[in-house]
Design an enzyme around this catalytic site. Structure first.
Site, PDB file in Angstrom:
ATOM      1  N   TYR A 156       0.867  -1.177   0.000  1.00  0.00           N
ATOM      2  CA  TYR A 156       0.000   0.000   0.000  1.00  0.00           C
ATOM      3  C   TYR A 156       0.903   1.227   0.000  1.00  0.00           C
ATOM      4  CZ  TYR A 156      -3.292   3.545   1.808  1.00  0.00           C
ATOM      5  OH  TYR A 156      -4.051   4.680   1.999  1.00  0.00           O
ATOM      6  N   ASP A 251       9.392   2.897  -1.131  1.00  0.00           N
ATOM      7  CA  ASP A 251       8.394   3.546  -0.268  1.00  0.00           C
ATOM      8  C   ASP A 251       8.758   3.170   1.173  1.00  0.00           C
ATOM      9  OD1 ASP A 251       4.737   3.491   0.044  1.00  0.00           O
ATOM     10  OD2 ASP A 251       6.346   4.286   1.309  1.00  0.00           O
ATOM     11  N   LYS A 279       5.312   9.379   8.391  1.00  0.00           N
ATOM     12  CA  LYS A 279       5.186   8.845   9.754  1.00  0.00           C
ATOM     13  C   LYS A 279       6.261   9.383  10.714  1.00  0.00           C
ATOM     14  CE  LYS A 279       2.833   4.800   7.901  1.00  0.00           C
ATOM     15  NZ  LYS A 279       1.473   4.702   8.431  1.00  0.00           N
TER      16      LYS A 279
HETATM   17  P1  KE4 Z   1      -0.452   8.369   4.551  1.00  0.00           P
HETATM   18  O1  KE4 Z   1      -1.031   9.043   3.351  1.00  0.00           O
HETATM   19  O2  KE4 Z   1      -1.477   7.544   5.297  1.00  0.00           O
HETATM   20  O3  KE4 Z   1       0.357   9.290   5.464  1.00  0.00           O
HETATM   21  O4  KE4 Z   1       0.664   7.339   4.013  1.00  0.00           O
HETATM   22  C1  KE4 Z   1       0.288   6.352   3.074  1.00  0.00           C
HETATM   23  C2  KE4 Z   1       1.275   5.209   3.130  1.00  0.00           C
HETATM   24  C3  KE4 Z   1       2.243   5.126   2.150  1.00  0.00           C
HETATM   25  N1  KE4 Z   1       3.161   4.122   2.155  1.00  0.00           N
HETATM   26  C4  KE4 Z   1       3.154   3.185   3.138  1.00  0.00           C
HETATM   27  C5  KE4 Z   1       4.181   2.084   3.104  1.00  0.00           C
HETATM   28  C6  KE4 Z   1       2.191   3.231   4.180  1.00  0.00           C
HETATM   29  O5  KE4 Z   1       2.206   2.286   5.145  1.00  0.00           O
HETATM   30  C7  KE4 Z   1       1.230   4.268   4.181  1.00  0.00           C
HETATM   31  C8  KE4 Z   1       0.145   4.366   5.234  1.00  0.00           C
HETATM   32  N2  KE4 Z   1       0.061   3.268   6.148  1.00  0.00           N
HETATM   33  C9  KE4 Z   1      -1.232   3.038   6.733  1.00  0.00           C
HETATM   34  C10 KE4 Z   1      -1.084   1.822   7.655  1.00  0.00           C
HETATM   35  N3  KE4 Z   1      -1.413   0.632   7.007  1.00  0.00           N
HETATM   36  C11 KE4 Z   1      -1.747   4.230   7.458  1.00  0.00           C
HETATM   37  C12 KE4 Z   1      -2.926   3.942   8.355  1.00  0.00           C
HETATM   38  C13 KE4 Z   1      -4.209   4.435   7.761  1.00  0.00           C
HETATM   39  O6  KE4 Z   1      -4.386   4.322   6.537  1.00  0.00           O
HETATM   40  O7  KE4 Z   1      -5.043   4.923   8.570  1.00  0.00           O
END
Ligand code: KE4
Length: 438
Positions: A156, A251, A279
């Site tokens: 993701y 990523d 993060k």
């Molecule tokens: P954000 O747009 O949520 O800040 O980041 C997206 C993203 C991009 N790349 C990786 C490897 C990620 O894990 C994420 C976001 N992770 C999720 C957890 N599975 C965030 C939690 C959520 O979606 O509420």
């Protein structure tokens, strides 16, 4: 009644205030939340409404406390409300929250990131991981003049349209939208391959390399649980992309500063062309970043023609939180301490499953981990899906009622912080044994 429903029924926990708050929230926000995984859909029960966090613990509005292994999905590697970060934010806020003009704080955080990630010669701050990956893909497409991208099933990279695409049934594995609202056209430019499948990747590159702008990968996959790269996988991505002028994007939104201070690229000694972060670098405030080779990043506006912008990108409060966090992480022995906690938790959870005679597979990379309820080796999305999600839901609820908050989905990673003590870990291991036995 399903096991999940039953367990929820006899959860001897007071959750009335969260229940009422959730009911009201659902009147105003889709699903009552601002990010889907928080709604507890895959485990059942009422999502906890949190009133505060301190160190390794969070407290819900009914007064229950939990040792927290979600840590806001990764950012809180120092634990909740670390004194240094909170006091730095308070002080910075006195000077204003945003100017929409350059500040030295942005340069300071950029320099700290570049020192920790030498592959990043230039970096651009944004507000989320989603913005980081979508911008890095645009930069790669501009740099190569090619349109297609390769991603991997179970990874993701945020919710930009072209990334909500699953493997098509077609032999060419042309993408099909993985969400309503994503036009066919976007999906057609996304090729989705099985994670860790070196053979399929190599044959796809052979067939299509001329049309492929970039390969984007989670160097340790944290969004189908926690899946480690098999030996040779990342090396093959690097070798094949180098040979065919394809941009390799790591990523590291989740792995950055978590798998190691220098991320998975330090751990596995692979130099990507672009890296996405998020993060941890915001220390709990909204920050994402993308960066890499100067020859790619110099095309980003206003230096070059590739447009990307953001009202609050690099805002002083988020930069301050990120700087305070990375300063603490850069201190001697930080990662030694984090490793000791990770080792203790891994040893304890494996022993608990053995004693409870429950078949689990446990994977960990630095301070991120996952307990799969399966006896199959987990190397990709298909093998991750052999996990018993009903069993996981029971385990989740069993841990919750014993005061341990883990990710409310079998296909998420858990995280450890600097604030977790050996006492916390002992309590977690005891709870795991009882929850698994149940
Ligand atoms: P954000 O747009 O949520 O800040 O980041 C997206 C993203 C991009 N790349 C990786 C490897 C990620 O894990 C994420 C976001 N992770 C999720 C957890 N599975 C965030 C939690 C959520 O979606 O509420």
């Amino acid at each position: 009644m399903s096991r999940k429903k039953n367990l929820e029924k006899n959860l001897e926990m007071k959750l009335n205030k969260s229940k009422a708050a959730f009911k009201k929230a659902q009147r105003f926000m889709p699903g009552g939340v601002n990010s889907p995984v928080r709604a507890f859909k895959s485990v059942g029960g009422t999502p906890l409404f949190i009133s505060s966090g301190k160190g390794s613990k969070i407290y819900d509005i009914d007064g229950n406390s939990y040792i927290d292994y979600v840590l806001s999905w990764g950012p809180l590697i120092l634990g909740h409300a670390p004194r240094t970060v909170v006091s730095a934010i308070k002080k910075a806020a006195e000077n204003g929250t945003s100017y929409g003009a350059p500040t030295k704080l942005e340069t300071e955080l950029a320099e700290m990131v570049i020192q920790a990630y030498p592959s990043m010669e230039k970096v651009r701050m944004v507000n989320s991981g989603t913005e980081a990956t979508m911008s890095a893909i645009r930069a790669a497409r501009a740099f190569t003049g090619r349109d297609k991208i390769i991603k991997f099933e179970g990874c993701y990279h945020g919710h930009a349209d072209g990334l909500l695409v699953k493997a098509g049934s077609g032999a060419m594995t042309l993408g099909v939208p993985d969400s309503p609202g994503v036009p066919e056209g976007y999906a057609l430019n996304t090729i989705t391959l099985p994670y860790n499948d070196i053979k399929t990747f190599k044959s796809m590159i052979k067939k299509q390399w001329k049309k492929i702008a970039c390969v984007i990968v989670e160097p340790v996959a944290g969004n189908m649980g926690c899946v480690l790269p098999v030996p040779g996988f990342l090396e093959t991505l690097r070798k094949e992309t180098l040979r065919s002028g394809i941009v390799l994007i790591f990523d590291e939104v989740m792995t950055g500063f978590r798998v190691a201070f220098g991320g998975a690229q330090q751990q596995f000694k692979i130099k990507p062309d672009l890296t996405c972060l998020g993060k941890v670098i915001g220390g709990g405030m909204p920050v994402g970043a993308y960066g890499g080779k100067e020859e790619i990043m110099s095309r980003i506006s206003p230096e070059g023609p590739v447009y990307q912008a953001g009202t609050l990108s690099g805002n002083p409060i988020a930069m301050t939180a990120g700087i305070a966090t990375l300063k603490t992480l850069a201190k001697k022995d930080t990662y030694k301490k984090l490793k000791a906690s990770g080792d203790a938790l891994e040893k304890g959870l494996k022993a608990a499953a053995k004693r409870a005679r429950v078949k689990v597979r446990f994977y960990r990379a630095g301070t991120m981990f996952c307990t799969y309820f399966t006896d199959r080796e987990v190397v990709d999305f298909n093998s991750a899906k052999t996990a018993d999600t009903e069993k996981f839901a029971g385990y989740f609820l069993g841990m919750l009622k014993r005061g341990i908050n883990i990710a409310p989905s079998q296909f998420e990673s858990g995280f450890i912080s600097l604030a977790h003590t050996s006492k916390d870990i002992d309590k977690t291991v005891r709870a795991a044994y009882e929850a698994m036995k149940e």
